[in-house]
Motif scaffolding. Structure first.
Motif, PDB file in Angstrom:
ATOM      1  N   LEU A 123      -1.875  21.470  -4.684  1.00 22.94           N
ATOM      2  CA  LEU A 123      -2.991  20.598  -4.306  1.00 22.94           C
ATOM      3  C   LEU A 123      -2.946  19.283  -5.072  1.00 22.94           C
ATOM      4  O   LEU A 123      -3.170  18.212  -4.506  1.00 22.94           O
ATOM      5  N   LEU A 124      -2.630  19.367  -6.389  1.00 17.34           N
ATOM      6  CA  LEU A 124      -2.544  18.136  -7.175  1.00 17.34           C
ATOM      7  C   LEU A 124      -1.391  17.261  -6.685  1.00 17.34           C
ATOM      8  O   LEU A 124      -1.527  16.039  -6.589  1.00 17.34           O
ATOM      9  N   CYS A 125      -0.258  17.892  -6.351  1.00 14.03           N
ATOM     10  CA  CYS A 125       0.872  17.129  -5.810  1.00 14.03           C
ATOM     11  C   CYS A 125       0.456  16.414  -4.530  1.00 14.03           C
ATOM     12  O   CYS A 125       0.818  15.263  -4.303  1.00 14.03           O
ATOM     13  N   LEU A 150       7.378  23.126   0.250  1.00 13.62           N
ATOM     14  CA  LEU A 150       8.467  22.773  -0.667  1.00 13.62           C
ATOM     15  C   LEU A 150       8.012  22.808  -2.115  1.00 13.62           C
ATOM     16  O   LEU A 150       8.811  23.006  -3.017  1.00 13.62           O
ATOM     17  N   VAL A 151       6.724  22.580  -2.360  1.00 11.69           N
ATOM     18  CA  VAL A 151       6.207  22.650  -3.731  1.00 11.69           C
ATOM     19  C   VAL A 151       5.746  24.074  -4.048  1.00 11.69           C
ATOM     20  O   VAL A 151       6.091  24.637  -5.085  1.00 11.69           O
ATOM     21  N   TYR A 181       4.464  17.365 -12.292  1.00  8.44           N
ATOM     22  CA  TYR A 181       5.425  16.303 -12.608  1.00  8.44           C
ATOM     23  C   TYR A 181       6.778  16.595 -11.958  1.00  8.44           C
ATOM     24  O   TYR A 181       7.398  15.714 -11.367  1.00  8.44           O
ATOM     25  N   SER A 182       7.241  17.842 -12.052  1.00  6.21           N
ATOM     26  CA  SER A 182       8.594  18.170 -11.573  1.00  6.21           C
ATOM     27  C   SER A 182       8.682  18.192 -10.055  1.00  6.21           C
ATOM     28  O   SER A 182       9.705  17.826  -9.484  1.00  6.21           O
ATOM     29  N   TYR A 183       7.625  18.673  -9.411  1.00  5.12           N
ATOM     30  CA  TYR A 183       7.728  18.903  -7.965  1.00  5.12           C
ATOM     31  C   TYR A 183       7.171  17.771  -7.121  1.00  5.12           C
ATOM     32  O   TYR A 183       7.269  17.809  -5.892  1.00  5.12           O
ATOM     33  N   LEU A 184       6.586  16.756  -7.750  1.00  3.76           N
ATOM     34  CA  LEU A 184       5.970  15.666  -6.986  1.00  3.76           C
ATOM     35  C   LEU A 184       6.925  15.045  -5.949  1.00  3.76           C
ATOM     36  O   LEU A 184       6.518  14.832  -4.798  1.00  3.76           O
ATOM     37  N   PRO A 185       8.196  14.780  -6.300  1.00  2.00           N
ATOM     38  CA  PRO A 185       9.084  14.199  -5.276  1.00  2.00           C
ATOM     39  C   PRO A 185       9.230  15.075  -4.033  1.00  2.00           C
ATOM     40  O   PRO A 185       9.372  14.551  -2.920  1.00  2.00           O
ATOM     41  N   PHE A 186       9.154  16.386  -4.210  1.00  2.00           N
ATOM     42  CA  PHE A 186       9.301  17.284  -3.055  1.00  2.00           C
ATOM     43  C   PHE A 186       8.094  17.191  -2.130  1.00  2.00           C
ATOM     44  O   PHE A 186       8.147  17.594  -0.977  1.00  2.00           O
ATOM     45  N   MET A 187       6.974  16.717  -2.653  1.00  2.00           N
ATOM     46  CA  MET A 187       5.809  16.476  -1.814  1.00  2.00           C
ATOM     47  C   MET A 187       5.907  15.100  -1.160  1.00  2.00           C
ATOM     48  O   MET A 187       5.640  14.933   0.021  1.00  2.00           O
TER      49      MET A 187
END
Lengths: 302, 373
Positions: free
Chosen positions: A87-89, A230-231, A176-182
């Motif tokens: 949700l944050l992503c 994806l996240v 932080y790590s998964y943000l690009p996947f979102m």
């Protein structure tokens, strides 16, 4: 024979390659894990075996999943952490993805580069950097502490916020790590949307926020689902982040699998947890495919 | 010449006052002023990049004029956002919302109006009946044909009963048969609703049949405003004469004026042309004499005692059934287009002229258009 191969062989070969890959590297190992989850622990090498009498298999491992609260707690905390991180992503990534679609072409490429730039540094290195940042003497912790102390009554004041080894730390580093996947699937979706639809909605009397609510948001649901999966899926099974920054009293499911396998040497139990996790992950995928098929039939693009 | 601005005579409903729009150093619209009366079906006609769409987008509120003001029904609209203007637009791509049904598309704009649900659905029904789409109310846009989508777009744009409807190439995406049909339907709807229409088009035939008045635009500037008849028969400059239909142009020099007649010496016609004009251009000034191909008579024998007669040879011949197009080479080497209706039924031998035939061309002084710029 040679003619037949030239006519059909290459095509079949090309189609078969990804299937062969999936069978060898996914389906067979997965079947091994399923079989292992139905075995019992034995002091042998490898350390598992089957009952000597019919029906040979043992469902005790799956029963333990529900009996021992360790597993249920691990599943629940994994799901909650992954859900909050997803949700944050979404909340952070959506405006970023939308923003990237609204700038000029040259800026778009630069911003997309910046989104994937962190991948150029080792993942572990970046997690260690966060460990340093969250320590009680770091500028980051001091900054958050002073903001906190400023906002709350003085009797609640803290010297430093305990961040390390908490779910907060796990979620923070996962976001932080998964943000690009979102951001990337969302961007791919939003970039395709026809901006004249926004103009048409505005022309019909909608203010910008109404245009977003009525047009952009519903049309970006496929992107939200793709980014969310994806996240969410890797975040649920995440091992490294909770091991490095999470609390050991409240482990996530990836950590439980690793511990069963390595420290307890209970391969059948580790396999049972892994199989349960897989089914937990397959369910949202099935839901997504169902939704996609429905969207293809009913709505979709003109 | 009947170039009086009939729109300005009535109280102007839409007033565009010295509007200029620049993108960087490019002047898309250059100091355009225009008055449009209530209930008109007005066309902005021009090639691509002439600024017609930019002008339309400024009327809708998607672009802000760099200079100048826009008034609609007496109110200054220049800086109002699109959602506060009593103006709706039908987009060239139709811009139907793909996730909404036909009904939801048409009703979308009504969400912002003060209507009860019953009134709202009544209005949607009325709009769908107007464009004859009632039975498709539940379909999604991708389940419709191009013509049906066009009608949904029209119904949606009309649903809020705007004071002004803007149409961006409304027939551009339809095939020829459907265009002709839709053209008349559009005029019919305009007639019934009484809403002022402004249509952007690059298709001169479409502009001619649809509009009560046309503004011909070129490189951000309006070159002429007038009724279809004025634009075709009384073009005020070479660009408009050339842009609308086909026309023969002969360079020349004024040698005598007076009595509603101007004599022009045209070297390419090897003689003097008489043109009936109200204006009296200065003697010795350079002018262009323009004549439409269908205004020229082609004969095998020399016409007796006529003015504006010239001899030539048929170089090319196009037979279209109801008429024929001749390309006649004059003695000066200049090629002239002549359009002649095939009034008599005959085989090829009975046609007015054949390839390489010697022919005489003539036209009335009143058919000659005198252009100075």
């Amino acid at each position: 024979m040679r003619d037949w191969f030239n006519r059909r062989g290459w095509r079949d070969l090309i189609i078969a390659t990804p299937y062969a890959w999936l069978i060898v590297f996914f389906l067979i190992p997965f079947l091994i894990v399923v079989v292992m989850s139905l075995a019992i622990m034995k002091s042998a090498s490898p350390p598992f075996g089957f009952h000597e009498a019919f029906p040979w298999i043992d469902l005790g491992n799956f029963a333990r999943l529900f009996q021992d609260t360790l597993y249920i707690r691990a599943f629940v905390s994994s799901l909650i952490n992954a859900l909050i991180a997803t949700l944050l992503c979404l909340l952070i990534g959506y405006p970023m993805a939308l923003g990237i679609t609204r700038v000029s072409k040259s800026w778009r490429n630069i911003l997309l580069m910046l989104v994937i730039l962190p991948f150029w540094t080792s993942f572990l290195l970046r997690v260690y950097a966060w460990i340093g940042m969250m320590g009680s003497n770091s500028w980051f912790n001091k900054l958050l502490t002073s903001i906190y102390n400023f906002a709350v009554p003085s009797e609640w004041a803290l010297k430093s916020i305990p961040m390390m080894n908490t779910s907060f730390a796990v979620v923070l580093v996962m976001v932080y790590s998964y943000l690009p996947f979102m951001i990337l699937p969302l961007y791919a979706n939003l970039e395709k949307l026809d901006t004249t639809l926004n103009e048409a909605a505005m022309d019909l009397g909608s203010r910008p926020w109404q245009v977003f609510r009525d047009i952009t948001l519903p049309l970006s649901i496929p992107g939200i689902i793709a980014g969310g999966l994806l996240v969410f899926i890797p975040a649920t099974g995440e091992l490294i982040i909770p091991s490095l920054v999470g609390s050991s009293a409240n482990p996530m499911i990836g950590r439980v699998i690793a511990d069963e396998f390595n420290s307890a040497r209970d391969w059948p139990m580790a396999s049972a947890v892994a199989v349960a996790l897989l089914f937990l992950m397959v369910l949202p995928m099935v839901f997504y495919n169902h939704y996609e098929a429905k969207a293809q039939n009913a709505g979709g693009k003109p | 010449m009947a170039a009086t601005d009939t729109g300005a005579a009535a109280a102007p409903f839409v007033r565009i006052e010295g509007v200029t729009k620049t993108f960087g150093t490019f002047r898309a619209v250059d100091d355009v002023s225009l008055d449009i009366a209530k209930g008109e079906l007005f066309s902005l006609l021009g090639g691509s990049g002439c600024g017609k769409t930019t002008l339309l987008r400024m009327l809708a509120g998607f672009e802000q004029p760099t200079l100048g003001r826009i008034f609609i029904d007496g109110q200054d609209m220049t800086s109002l956002p699109p959602y506060e203007r009593p103006v709706n637009m039908m987009f060239q791509s139709y811009a139907l919302f793909p996730h909404m049904s036909v009904e939801q598309n048409v009703g979308y704009g009504l969400k912002h109006e003060d209507l009860t649900p019953a009134q709202r659905s009544a209005r949607v029904k009325e709009m769908l009946e107007l464009v004859k789409l009632s039975e498709l109310a539940g379909r999604k846009p991708h389940q419709l044909s191009g013509g049906q989508r066009q009608r949904v777009a029209l119904a949606r744009a009309l649903s809020k009963q705007p004071k002004l409807l803007l149409l961006d190439e409304p027939l551009g995406a339809l095939d020829k048969k459907l265009r002709e049909h839709t053209q008349f339907e559009l005029m019919n709807i305009q007639d019934r609703t009484g809403i002022t229409f402004i249509v952007v088009t690059h298709d001169q035939e479409e502009a001619m049949t649809l509009s009560s008045r046309i503004a011909v635009m070129d490189r951000g500037v309006i070159r002429q405003v007038g009724t279809p008849n004025e634009i075709y028969e009384f073009p005020s400059n070479r660009f408009v004469a050339d842009f609308i239909g086909s026309i023969n142009q002969f360079e020349g020099e004024v040698i005598r004026t007076g009595g509603g007649m101007t004599d022009v010496s045209c070297p390419v016609l090897s003689g003097t042309v008489k043109a009936a004009t109200d204006a009296t251009p200065e003697r010795g000034s350079k002018v262009t004499v323009a004549v439409r191909p269908e205004k020229i008579t082609i004969t095998r024998k020399a016409p007796s005692g006529g003015v504006n007669v010239v001899r030539g040879t048929v170089r090319d011949l196009g037979y279209f059934g109801k008429d024929s197009l001749y390309r006649v080479k004059l003695e000066s080497g200049h090629l002239v287009l002549v359009n002649s209706v095939n009034t008599r039924r005959s085989d090829e031998g009975g046609r007015v002229a054949q390839w390489e035939d010697e022919v005489w061309l003539s036209f009335e002084p009143s058919s000659a258009i005198l252009l100075t710029d």
